[in-house]
Each structure stands twice: as C-alpha cells, then as structure tokens.
Design an enzyme around this catalytic site. Structure first.
Site, mmCIF file in Angstrom:
data_model
loop_
_atom_site.group_PDB
_atom_site.id
_atom_site.type_symbol
_atom_site.label_atom_id
_atom_site.label_comp_id
_atom_site.label_asym_id
_atom_site.label_seq_id
_atom_site.Cartn_x
_atom_site.Cartn_y
_atom_site.Cartn_z
ATOM 1 N N GLU A 1 0.837 -1.202 0.000
ATOM 2 C CA GLU A 1 0.000 0.000 0.000
ATOM 3 C C GLU A 1 0.876 1.257 0.000
ATOM 4 O O GLU A 1 1.849 1.346 0.752
ATOM 5 C CB GLU A 1 -0.893 -0.023 1.241
ATOM 6 C CG GLU A 1 -1.913 1.073 1.333
ATOM 7 C CD GLU A 1 -2.841 0.900 2.530
ATOM 8 O OE1 GLU A 1 -3.834 1.626 2.612
ATOM 9 O OE2 GLU A 1 -2.567 0.020 3.385
ATOM 10 N N LYS B 1 -9.058 3.489 -2.469
ATOM 11 C CA LYS B 1 -9.447 2.686 -1.306
ATOM 12 C C LYS B 1 -10.852 3.065 -0.859
ATOM 13 O O LYS B 1 -11.174 4.244 -0.697
ATOM 14 C CB LYS B 1 -8.436 2.913 -0.180
ATOM 15 C CG LYS B 1 -8.536 1.943 0.978
ATOM 16 C CD LYS B 1 -7.359 2.131 1.932
ATOM 17 C CE LYS B 1 -7.393 1.158 3.090
ATOM 18 N NZ LYS B 1 -6.222 1.333 3.998
ATOM 19 N N CYS C 1 -5.884 -3.381 2.035
ATOM 20 C CA CYS C 1 -5.607 -3.492 3.476
ATOM 21 C C CYS C 1 -6.865 -3.568 4.338
ATOM 22 O O CYS C 1 -7.471 -4.612 4.478
ATOM 23 C CB CYS C 1 -4.707 -2.334 3.904
ATOM 24 S SG CYS C 1 -3.895 -2.620 5.500
ATOM 25 N N PRO D 1 21.609 2.341 29.626
ATOM 26 C CA PRO D 1 21.942 2.228 31.047
ATOM 27 C C PRO D 1 21.507 0.844 31.536
ATOM 28 O O PRO D 1 20.311 0.550 31.604
ATOM 29 C CB PRO D 1 21.111 3.334 31.699
ATOM 30 C CG PRO D 1 20.675 4.223 30.578
ATOM 31 C CD PRO D 1 20.555 3.342 29.383
ATOM 32 N N LEU D 2 22.456 -0.025 31.810
ATOM 33 C CA LEU D 2 22.180 -1.416 32.167
ATOM 34 C C LEU D 2 22.086 -1.541 33.681
ATOM 35 O O LEU D 2 23.091 -1.429 34.389
ATOM 36 C CB LEU D 2 23.290 -2.310 31.612
ATOM 37 C CG LEU D 2 23.004 -3.796 31.431
ATOM 38 C CD1 LEU D 2 21.796 -4.025 30.532
ATOM 39 C CD2 LEU D 2 24.237 -4.487 30.832
ATOM 40 N N SER D 3 20.880 -1.745 34.199
ATOM 41 C CA SER D 3 20.649 -1.683 35.646
ATOM 42 C C SER D 3 20.852 -3.003 36.359
ATOM 43 O O SER D 3 20.940 -3.033 37.581
ATOM 44 C CB SER D 3 19.213 -1.208 35.903
ATOM 45 O OG SER D 3 18.292 -2.208 35.503
ATOM 46 N N GLY D 4 20.870 -4.101 35.625
ATOM 47 C CA GLY D 4 20.888 -5.405 36.265
ATOM 48 C C GLY D 4 19.493 -5.970 36.443
ATOM 49 O O GLY D 4 19.323 -7.072 36.960
ATOM 50 N N GLY D 5 18.458 -5.219 36.008
ATOM 51 C CA GLY D 5 17.081 -5.689 36.056
ATOM 52 C C GLY D 5 16.646 -6.251 34.720
ATOM 53 O O GLY D 5 17.342 -6.144 33.709
ATOM 54 N N ILE D 6 15.441 -6.822 34.709
ATOM 55 C CA ILE D 6 15.009 -7.570 33.526
ATOM 56 C C ILE D 6 14.663 -6.659 32.349
ATOM 57 O O ILE D 6 14.799 -7.049 31.188
ATOM 58 C CB ILE D 6 13.820 -8.491 33.876
ATOM 59 C CG1 ILE D 6 13.674 -9.584 32.815
ATOM 60 C CG2 ILE D 6 12.536 -7.692 34.064
ATOM 61 C CD1 ILE D 6 12.774 -10.714 33.215
ATOM 62 N N ASP D 7 14.236 -5.414 32.608
ATOM 63 C CA ASP D 7 13.849 -4.535 31.506
ATOM 64 C C ASP D 7 15.048 -4.103 30.668
ATOM 65 O O ASP D 7 15.044 -4.235 29.438
ATOM 66 C CB ASP D 7 13.109 -3.305 32.034
ATOM 67 C CG ASP D 7 11.742 -3.654 32.587
ATOM 68 O OD1 ASP D 7 11.153 -4.635 32.115
ATOM 69 O OD2 ASP D 7 11.275 -2.964 33.507
ATOM 70 N N SER D 8 16.082 -3.563 31.322
ATOM 71 C CA SER D 8 17.278 -3.179 30.558
ATOM 72 C C SER D 8 17.972 -4.420 30.000
ATOM 73 O O SER D 8 18.586 -4.361 28.925
ATOM 74 C CB SER D 8 18.235 -2.368 31.423
ATOM 75 O OG SER D 8 18.676 -3.105 32.537
#
Length: 725
Positions: free
Chosen positions: A45, A114, A175, A357-364
């Site tokens: 499209e 369309k 579509c 920023p890698l925090s050590g948590g599951i999101d980052s």
C-alpha cells in the site's frame, strides 16, 4: 489443458519520502517477479511515497513526486510484459485518495481508490484521505499533462472496478477492506473475480499474524479464489514495524509466504496456480444462487492473458503445492520484530550505535538482549551475502577494516552499556549481573557510581532553604523519599546522554559520531505511571516500551536457551526493583509492592481499558466475574483496599483495586505525553502520541461517578450475600 498462471506478491522495505529508494525497490521487485515467470505483480500500500508519510500526505508535492515515480515505471521498458499493481496517493477533483494504479506495458489500465480507510489505533487515514465510499462506482480520472502525453489520452477509469483479461478476472481490495465485515472480495467473487489483490500497510503487533491469515483463509475458503497479499516491511520512520509476510492463498490453502521479519529490502513470493481449481471449487448451487443476485461491477477489458502458453508444455510450471502457514512464537516475535526495527533505525539515522543504562534488572536486560538479537540477524545476513546489509555494516562498524564475524564482535563496535550505581542503594548482585550480561553479548561496558552527582544536587536545596530531605528508611516523609529517588533517576538520564555523545570519541572511533540512547521501560510501567518523568526511561527510542512485563519474562526465558545465554536465568529469578531507596537489613525496594499490584494484573487492566474499552465500573463488573467465584477474590477484595498502610499518606485509606489502577493511571497520564517513542507491540499500549488519544488532565478519580457506582454495587452484593448465609 488447465490454465496455469504464475503470480507474484512482495514485501518491500519502503521509507517515507524516500522516492528514489522506494522506486529502486519497486523496480527490483518487478524484475524479480518477471524472472520467476509471473505475469502479474502486486506491491504494498502506498509503496511509491511510503505508507507512513502522515501529514506529508497533505502536501501537494508528495502527489507530484509520486507521479514522477510512476512515470519512471511507465517508461521503463524492462518492466513491460507483466501486469503491475502499484500503490500511490492521488488528487482527484481536489480530494485526496489512497489509490492503486494497474499498469501493463507502460500504460495505465485503471486506478482503484481505497473504499474504507483505516482510522483507529495507529492509523489516521481519514486525516489525509477521502474514502471512495461508492462501491462499484466508476468515473474518469484526468491525467497530469506529462502522463497524458505518454498515455496518448487525457483520462483513465478510476473507481471500484474489476479487470477482465483474456483468460481470467482480477480485482483489488486494499488493506483495511479485508478486515471489514462486508469485505469487497465477497461481491467481487460472486461477480466472477478469480484473483484478489491486496496491497497492505499492516504493522506488527504480537500475535497479529494469526488474524491476517485467518481472514485471508476464510475469504478464499468460503468464496474460492486466489488471494495475493502484499505488505510493507521494516521501519519507515515511525514507531511501527511493518512485518512483511506477503502471502498467496488458493481456496483457503497457503501456497506462498515470505518472511515475517527480515533484513532484506525486497522479498518476492511467486506461485503457479491452476485456475480450474478455483472454478471447480465454486460449483456449489447455493453459491450460484447468490452470484446471480449479486450487484454487478463495471469491467475493464484487458487484451492480455495471464496464463502460460498451453502449447509450450515442456516449460510449464506445475501448480505450487500447499504448505502450512509459518508462525513465530510471541517470544520469537519480540526477538525479531524490535531487532529489525532497531537495525532500520540505526542504519537510516546514520548514528554510530546504541547506548543503554544497564541496571541489572530484567527490563534493561531485555533491551540489551534485543540489541544482541539484532547483531545476530545482521551477522547472519552478512554471511548470506546481503549486499545492502554489508554496505551498512561497513559504514557503522568503523573500528575495524574487516567485517565483524560474530554477533559479539559487532555488538562491541555498536553497542555501549553502563551500570550507574549508588553506594547504599545498588546491590552487588545487580552490578554483577549487568557486567556478566555485557561480557556475554560483547558490549562496550562501563561501571560508574553517581553518589557525587546525587549529593551535589541534593545539597543545593539544603543550602538554599536549610531543609534536608531524607529517605523514608532514614525517617523522611513520603515526599522527601520520592524526590530523592527522582534525583537518582534523572541523574542517570543526564549521564546516559553525556556518555552517548562522548564514548565514540573516548574510543577514538575513526569516523566519529554519537550514539542513540535506548529506553527500557515496559508498557505496564508506563500504563501505571511507575516511572520518573525525564528519568533514564527517557531516551531516543524504546524497543520494549509497548511490551508487557509478562511477555518480556517469557522472551528472556526463551532467549536463555535459544541464544545460549545462561546468565539470563539470574535476571528472571531476581525480584523487580528500581533500587532507588537505601537497602537495609529488612528492606529491599520491590516494584510490585510499590505499585500495589502485580505486572500480570496491570496487563489485564490495560487490555480491558484499551482493547475492551471499559471504564472503571465496567472493568469492575467483568473482573468481579473473572476473579471471583469459589476460592477467588470477593467483590470487596476486587474493588477494595490493596495495601492500606502505604496509601494512608495519600489520603486513600479505603481505596480499591480497580479504583487504584485508574487513580494512578489518570494522575500519571501526563507522563505518557513525553514517553520515549516505542516500538508498537501490545494492543493496550498507552502511547499518547499516536495510539491512545485520551486526556492527560482528569477530574479527581475518587470523586468520579463510576467509582460511586462501584461502591454501590459492592454494598448491594454484600447485602445479598449476607441474606443468603
């Protein structure tokens, strides 16, 4: 002899306003289709300007440029000998239409606007276009002067037409029309149309492919026929990722399917079809009775045959055999969709890489794992000889003359991570998890403490006013506790951008450049407002911003095995925590305790609010049935207090579960106005910018009419139950 036709559909990685690049990819797809022996090709499209031009569709220049591109297609003789269905916007009688041009041998056969526009969720087509809401109506379109001269006539038919060739009949629906209850293909099929062409701009969201496949399957299973579905592929400049998956169905059976997620710019799917199968399939008398009563379409006669030459038997291709549809697990979709989106964003933005920023948590951790998944896909494409990917890698991976050979090598060049800790708030475990993950994926990792930055900011207020705020653990108020947490969160955002701008220079990257900062807040936190405005969730883009915590955990569990990353198990087992309050012998901050609801509950609240369109009272009634019953929650527990002690300072001592969600969602709604642009994945995303158009200033929630109705209902239920005892 059975009439055999070879047909082609495609998925193209088009980019909004990239007229030169889009034209190149369109022509390439047509050439590939011709080389495969196809006599008809359908594309995505609005493929000429790109589907996601948004308000640029209000600019006349976009229409002029689209005609320039179409003229290039018409005058390119290498594209002759095949029927071409190409998407572009048109101005007709001063109205703007989302349209298709049907072309053969350099001439426009007809134009098909369309009928029904997509105008909900992520789509605003009626903001730019007018629907051709006149089924089967046809009139004349007056061509631009240059096209008139080439065409040898002033006008061509425009409208809801069908095209009759020497051997068959085909027609187009676009579509959204496939998704409508009374879809055009129903009457078209009853009018003898045997081949349906669908040009689409359909974005990815988790588990959505099932719906597309089911609709196309039913369209051809009930009515018979051949259905060619084309779709855009990739990130065309917005939050959406178009997931390709071009398909060909015959009588409810799939005979061709392209990749759903791919780094290829052009994918073409062909299939050879026996049209007698369609005609035999339509032999039921009940269908015939409906066909003779169906409204009639105007037919455009085309002196051309789509079939193979019956006399050239040795070169005839046999009909393509059916195959089962290929689906990805939701966990795989998370690994592939956002990764492809990130690659398109990186290569087209001309940035040097990404910073997290890698925090050590599951999101980052999930964000970093998706970047690693991107590197895996890129290296695989390089090894397959994908020249576009190779060209992009040579430019982006500038630290070495040779191409990276492993995902880890590529990751080290383009991905930067940093653990930003506090002496008394950050645990040894999170710091070690961040370091171990960075080592496994190969990112360039730094580790810093932000205590100096925190205390210097905190002391500014004390010097100015004489007041010293304290954490709750040190005897401070709720207000002070929250403000001190926010200093840390916002400090990390400032440092993230500082590092992102400087680290390439620190490493002496040959071609310079800066990094794009990736966010790592999930959809449930955004929905609840459990994040600091302008904290480290603020970023350039966010690959997980529309993915639920529940799905992220499943993705990490899948990646642990599929990516051979045992370190991910530690992230799954860790308690989700922001680590913004001091750790004591008997207290560690927990997200779900702070929020007073679980991530699973948040996901359910979000789905009921957005997908099912329920307000507080409607949600309470549904959850009363869903969560109640024997052994379940009582009506008062569903509606009533979650954690009375933590709510006392807010004056909500007798608050309720459903009420609590709406209270925090509404008072934090303003945060979504500045939420980082996120990859769209979940159908209940609260994205304020495109998807979830609601106010951000609400009346006091606990004084609302709906909340009073909840209270009245709970009291009535309790009285009834008491009488029954």
């Amino acid at each position: 002899m059975a009439p055999l036709v070879t047909l082609a559909t495609c998925a193209l990685n088009q980019w909004s306003l990239d007229f030169a690049g889009n034209l190149k990819r369109i022509k390439e797809s047509i050439i590939i289709a011709k080389e495969a022996g196809a006599t008809l090709r359908v594309g995505p499209e609005l493929e000429i300007p790109g589907y996601g031009c948004l308000d640029h569709f209000l600019e006349n220049e976009v229409y002029e440029n689209s005609w320039d591109s179409l003229y290039s297609i018409l005058t390119d003789t290498s594209l002759h000998g095949i029927v071409i269905d190409v998407g572009l916007p048109l101005l007709h009688r001063n109205c703007r239409y989302n349209s298709r041009a049907i072309i053969l041998d350099g001439k426009i056969i007809c134009l098909r606007p369309k009928l029904y526009l997509a105008n909900d969720g992520n789509f605003r087509e009626m903001r730019f276009f007018t629907p051709w809401n006149r089924p089967r109506h046809v009139e004349q379109y007056y061509l631009p002067p240059l096209i008139q001269k080439h065409q040898g006539r002033r006008h061509v038919p425009i409208g809801d037409v069908v095209v009759s060739t020497i051997d068959t009949c085909f027609a187009a629906e676009t579509c959204e029309e496939l998704f409508t209850p009374n879809a055009p293909h129903i009457d078209m099929g009853l009018n003898g149309v045997e081949i349906f062409l669908n040009s689409s701009g359909s974005h990815h969201s988790l588990r959505k492919l099932d719906t597309r496949v089911a609709l196309i399957q039913e369209a051809t299973l009930k009515n018979g026929g051949v259905y060619l579905y084309a779709n855009q592929l990739g990130c065309d400049g917005d939050r959406l990722y178009y997931d390709g998956c071009a398909m060909i169905f015959v009588n409810g059976k799939l005979v061709g399917q392209s990749s759903q997620f791919s780094l290829n710019d052009v994918e073409v799917v062909t299939a050879t079809i026996d049209l007698d199968e369609v005609r035999s399939f339509r032999s039921a008398p009940s269908r015939g009775m409906q066909a003779v009563a169906a409204p009639e379409y105007q037919r455009i006669e085309l002196d051309y045959s789509l079939s193979q030459d019956d006399l050239d038997f040795d070169r005839r291709k046999p009909p393509t055999a059916p195959r089962p549809p290929r689906y990805h697990l939701p966990e795989e979709e998370i690994a592939l969709g956002p990764a492809c989106w990130l690659w398109d964003y990186l290569r087209r933005s001309r940035a040097a890489g990404y910073f997290v920023p890698l925090s050590g948590g599951i999101d980052s951790c999930a964000t970093a794992t998706i970047v690693f998944s991107m590197c895996r896909l890129v290296i695989a494409a390089v090894k397959e000889g994908n020249q576009q990917v190779i060209t992009d890698v040579k430019r982006i991976a500038a630290f070495s003359a040779k191409l990276p050979e492993t995902p880890e090598e590529l990751c080290n060049q383009i991905f930067y991570t940093c653990y930003m800790g506090m002496e008394n708030q950050s645990s040894k475990e999170t710091r070690e998890r961040a370091k171990a993950l960075s080592e496994r994926i190969g990112s360039y990792h730094t580790d810093v403490n932000i205590d100096d930055m925190f205390h210097s900011t905190k002391n500014i207020l004390t010097r100015a006013t004489g007041f010293e705020p304290k954490f709750r653990a040190h005897g401070g108020t709720v207000t002070s506790n929250l403000s001190l947490q926010n200093i840390q969160a916002r400090s990390r955002m400032v440092l993230a951008y500082y590092f992102a701008q400087q680290l390439c220079e620190v490493r002496e990257r040959p071609s310079g450049g800066s990094l794009l900062v990736l966010g790592s807040s999930n959809v449930d936190e955004c929905l609840r407002g459990y994040l600091t405005k302008y904290d480290c969730s603020s970023a350039d883009i966010n690959p997980i911003g529309s993915i639920s915590k529940v799905d992220l955990k499943r993705f990490i569990a899948w990646a642990e095995k599929d990516f051979d990353m045992p370190i991910l198990k530690d992230f799954i087992e860790a308690t989700p925590t922001a680590e913004l309050e001091p750790i004591t012998a008997d207290y560690v901050q927990s997200d779900e305790v702070d929020m007073q609801m679980t991530y699973a509950q948040l996901s359910r609240f979000g789905t009921l609010r957005k997908v099912h369109h329920l307000g507080p009272y409607g949600m309470f009634l549904l959850l009363n049935e869903e969560w109640g019953g024997e052994g379940g929650l009582s009506s008062r527990e569903i509606a009533h207090k979650v954690n009375r002690s933590t709510l006392l300072p807010l004056g909500l001592a007798n608050t309720e579960k459903v009420k609590l969600f709406f209270h925090f969602h509404q008072i934090n709604r303003h945060k979504q106005t500045v939420a980082t642009p996120a990859y769209h994945a979940e159908s209940y995303s609260p994205d304020d910018h495109r998807f979830d158009l609601r106010p951000f200033l609400y009346p006091p929630a606990f004084e609302s009419w709906s909340f009073k109705k909840i209270d009245d209902r709970v009291e009535a239920l309790e009285k009834r139950n008491k009488k029954g005892e």
